[in-house]
Design a protein around this motif. Structure first.
Motif, PDB file in Angstrom:
ATOM      1  N   THR A 127      -1.551   0.478   5.622  1.00  0.00           N
ATOM      2  CA  THR A 127      -2.420  -0.332   6.492  1.00  0.00           C
ATOM      3  C   THR A 127      -3.504  -0.998   5.652  1.00  0.00           C
ATOM      4  O   THR A 127      -4.039  -0.386   4.713  1.00  0.00           O
ATOM      5  CB  THR A 127      -3.077   0.526   7.593  1.00  0.00           C
ATOM      6  N   ASP A 130      -6.939  -2.872   6.610  1.00  0.00           N
ATOM      7  CA  ASP A 130      -7.902  -3.314   7.624  1.00  0.00           C
ATOM      8  C   ASP A 130      -9.125  -3.907   6.935  1.00  0.00           C
ATOM      9  O   ASP A 130      -9.353  -3.683   5.743  1.00  0.00           O
ATOM     10  CB  ASP A 130      -8.341  -2.115   8.486  1.00  0.00           C
ATOM     11  N   MET A 166      -5.529  -0.924  12.258  1.00  0.00           N
ATOM     12  CA  MET A 166      -4.196  -0.443  11.882  1.00  0.00           C
ATOM     13  C   MET A 166      -4.240   1.028  11.459  1.00  0.00           C
ATOM     14  O   MET A 166      -3.405   1.831  11.872  1.00  0.00           O
ATOM     15  CB  MET A 166      -3.611  -1.297  10.741  1.00  0.00           C
ATOM     16  N   LYS A 197      -3.988   4.026   3.562  1.00  0.00           N
ATOM     17  CA  LYS A 197      -4.897   3.175   4.347  1.00  0.00           C
ATOM     18  C   LYS A 197      -5.911   2.526   3.413  1.00  0.00           C
ATOM     19  O   LYS A 197      -6.609   3.230   2.680  1.00  0.00           O
ATOM     20  CB  LYS A 197      -5.639   4.016   5.391  1.00  0.00           C
TER      21      LYS A 197
END
Ligand code: DC
Length: 234
Positions: free
Chosen positions: A10, A12, A135, A146
């Motif tokens: 992810t 973000d 996300m 992430k």
């Protein structure tokens, strides 16, 4: 590998931090699918405008999103073209006015709920790179990696101006900076799925970094977590 066990990366962060470019490059180099979740909120904004839906009515907005027929097509030398109900909306999609309404609609809980399944359906082997605001916090809380990518508002406005000028879209630095600040405030201040780094995210500030440097950091972090390119398996 099952759909649920396909690895997810992810990315973000606030608008203009370089998420889109980084996500596209990482997806290409890993041979993974790509989810540009912001495009779904922008498409909803276009659907609301085109169908004369009341943007203050949360249920009506969620229904407009449920009725969208969305199609992404990769066209050589043009990048990704986006179609809404059979019409190519790639140009309107990138307009700041579309982004502004998308950011407003994004605070509506029924819309976020409506888009949840659609977004999770993008997860499939060999893996997914997903970029957006939530996300890592809401859509894929179990993601293997992430990243929270940020940069100063001034730097993001300058990058956006360059990007828009290259696409032949008119804009001024002052108005872009103002729009970016307003959008940051709205995206971070809303009560549903606000923009914030996941507790287990790696925070990268790209203000003084090139896209190549950011991609190198992400690639190294992925390898440390045993996520490997499907094009060149280790
Ligand atoms: O990434 P973008 O600029 O295309 O996103 C447009 C707007 O959509 C953004 O201001 C906030 C919203 N958005 C969101 O709330 N959640 C996401 N995962 C992606 C975008």
């Amino acid at each position: 590998m099952t759909t649920e066990s396909a690895p997810v990366i992810t990315i973000d962060g606030p608008s203009g931090a370089g998420k889109g470019t980084v996500a596209q490059r990482i997806a290409n180099s890993f041979g993974f699918s790509l989810l540009d979740s912001g495009a779904l909120y922008r498409l909803t904004a276009l659907a609301v405008i085109r169908n004369g839906v009341d943007s203050q009515n949360p249920q009506a907005v969620a229904e407009a999103a449920a009725d969208m027929a969305v199609w992404f097509e990769s066209v050589p030398e043009q990048g990704v073209r986006t179609f809404l109900n059979g019409t190519d909306v790639s140009y309107e999609l990138r307009q700041e006015s579309t982004a502004g309404l998308a950011s407003e609609l994004a605070s509506l809980a029924p819309l976020r709920q409506q888009l949840l399944t659609l977004q999770r359906d993008f997860r499939r082997p060999p893996g997914l790179v997903a970029d957006g605001r939530d996300m890592g916090t809401v859509v894929f809380p179990d993601a293997e990696l992430k990243i929270y990518l940020t940069a100063s508002a001034e730097c993001r406005a300058e990058r956006r101006l360059k990007q828009l000028n290259e696409k032949g879209v008119d804009a001024t630095l002052g108005s872009l900076l103002e729009e970016i600040r307003q959008r940051d405030e709205r995206d971070s201040g809303r009560s549903v799925a606000p923009l914030k780094p996941a507790a287990d995210a790696i925070v990268l500030d790209s203000t003084a970094m090139t896209i190549d440097e950011v991609c190198l950091h992400v690639t190294q972090a992925a390898e440390q977590r045993d996520i490997h390119s499907a094009l060149n398996p280790a």
